[in-house]
Write an enzyme that holds these catalytic residues in place. Structure first.
Site, PDB file in Angstrom:
ATOM      1  N   PHE A 173       7.305  -2.007   1.700  1.00  0.00           N
ATOM      2  CA  PHE A 173       8.092  -1.947   2.937  1.00  0.00           C
ATOM      3  C   PHE A 173       9.060  -3.122   3.035  1.00  0.00           C
ATOM      4  O   PHE A 173      10.156  -2.993   3.592  1.00  0.00           O
ATOM      5  CB  PHE A 173       7.148  -1.911   4.155  1.00  0.00           C
ATOM      6  CG  PHE A 173       7.815  -1.488   5.427  1.00  0.00           C
ATOM      7  CD1 PHE A 173       8.095  -0.150   5.674  1.00  0.00           C
ATOM      8  CD2 PHE A 173       8.184  -2.433   6.383  1.00  0.00           C
ATOM      9  CE1 PHE A 173       8.726   0.241   6.847  1.00  0.00           C
ATOM     10  CE2 PHE A 173       8.815  -2.045   7.561  1.00  0.00           C
ATOM     11  CZ  PHE A 173       9.085  -0.707   7.791  1.00  0.00           C
ATOM     12  N   HIS A 228      -0.062   6.166   6.342  1.00  0.00           N
ATOM     13  CA  HIS A 228       0.686   4.963   5.991  1.00  0.00           C
ATOM     14  C   HIS A 228       1.601   5.214   4.798  1.00  0.00           C
ATOM     15  O   HIS A 228       2.743   4.753   4.743  1.00  0.00           O
ATOM     16  CB  HIS A 228      -0.285   3.824   5.679  1.00  0.00           C
ATOM     17  CG  HIS A 228       0.189   2.499   6.181  1.00  0.00           C
ATOM     18  ND1 HIS A 228      -0.178   1.976   7.377  1.00  0.00           N
ATOM     19  CD2 HIS A 228       1.050   1.611   5.630  1.00  0.00           C
ATOM     20  CE1 HIS A 228       0.403   0.808   7.559  1.00  0.00           C
ATOM     21  NE2 HIS A 228       1.167   0.564   6.510  1.00  0.00           N
ATOM     22  N   ARG A 243       3.213   5.926 -15.534  1.00  0.00           N
ATOM     23  CA  ARG A 243       4.660   5.716 -15.365  1.00  0.00           C
ATOM     24  C   ARG A 243       5.074   4.246 -15.398  1.00  0.00           C
ATOM     25  O   ARG A 243       6.196   3.908 -15.082  1.00  0.00           O
ATOM     26  CB  ARG A 243       5.107   6.356 -14.039  1.00  0.00           C
ATOM     27  CG  ARG A 243       5.102   7.871 -14.103  1.00  0.00           C
ATOM     28  CD  ARG A 243       5.078   8.533 -12.754  1.00  0.00           C
ATOM     29  NE  ARG A 243       5.126   9.990 -12.886  1.00  0.00           N
ATOM     30  CZ  ARG A 243       4.097  10.750 -13.240  1.00  0.00           C
ATOM     31  NH1 ARG A 243       2.918  10.195 -13.493  1.00  0.00           N
ATOM     32  NH2 ARG A 243       4.235  12.060 -13.362  1.00  0.00           N
TER      33      ARG A 243
END
Ligand code: DLZ
Length: 165
Positions: free
Chosen positions: A66, A98, A137
């Site tokens: 964030f 969230h 990834r």
């Protein structure tokens, strides 16, 4: 956006501009640090492989994905000579909403920085269902999204340079 059969890090090295004169910023989220460090290393090594020099790569850390938006915004202000910034984070689905809020916030925030600012900000944020997908990834069987973001950063730095008049 299916990447299940694709190694994200496959690309033709000959087509990538030389990065020796470019300056890069990398902002790294400390949430899920083993994954974000692998993404950072993939990005850093790729920038170097294409000619970027150590002194022209600046790294900042932020607590979570964030905060990537604020970190990138401040970096554009403090280092206005940068040619591209890579935002690195990993958001993994949990039991609450969230995940959705963090994904939405960081995605829209980075999009806004690209609209409002002059320095391209690359989105290297994994948004996965589970830890294994993130491992796959960030240097695993689907390559390293950090590498992919570094290639995109070099291309965007070149585009920015060529589009100045
Ligand atoms: C709070 C939180 C949660 C639950 N999950 C993640 C995550 O998977 N990945 C991530 O990068 N950050 C997470 N955070 C932290 C938020 O990004 C943020 O740091 C806090 O909400 C404080 O603003």
């Amino acid at each position: 956006m299916a990447t299940i059969h694709k190694n994200l890090s496959d690309y033709d090295k000959q087509t990538i501009p030389n990065a020796k004169d470019f300056r890069f910023g990398i902002v790294v989220s400390e949430w899920n640090p083993t994954i974000t460090e692998n993404l950072f290393q993939g990005a850093f090594d790729t920038l170097k492989e294409h000619g970027a020099i150590n002194d022209n790569i600046v790294r900042w850390n932020v607590p979570g994905s964030f905060e990537l938006v604020y970190g990138c915004k401040r970096m554009t202000t403090c280092y206005d000579m940068l040619d591209a910034i890579i935002a690195i984070g990993v958001v993994i689905q949990g039991e609450t909403k969230h995940f959705d809020f963090v994904c939405e916030g960081v995605t829209q925030g980075i999009k806004d920085l690209n609209i409002q600012g002059d320095i391209p900000v690359l989105f290297c944020v994994l948004t996965d269902d589970n830890l294994q997908q993130s491992i796959d990834r960030s240097g695993g069987k689907h390559g390293n999204k950090g590498t992919e973001a570094a290639i995109a950063a070099i291309k965007m730095a070149q585009l920015r340079k060529e589009s100045k008049f």
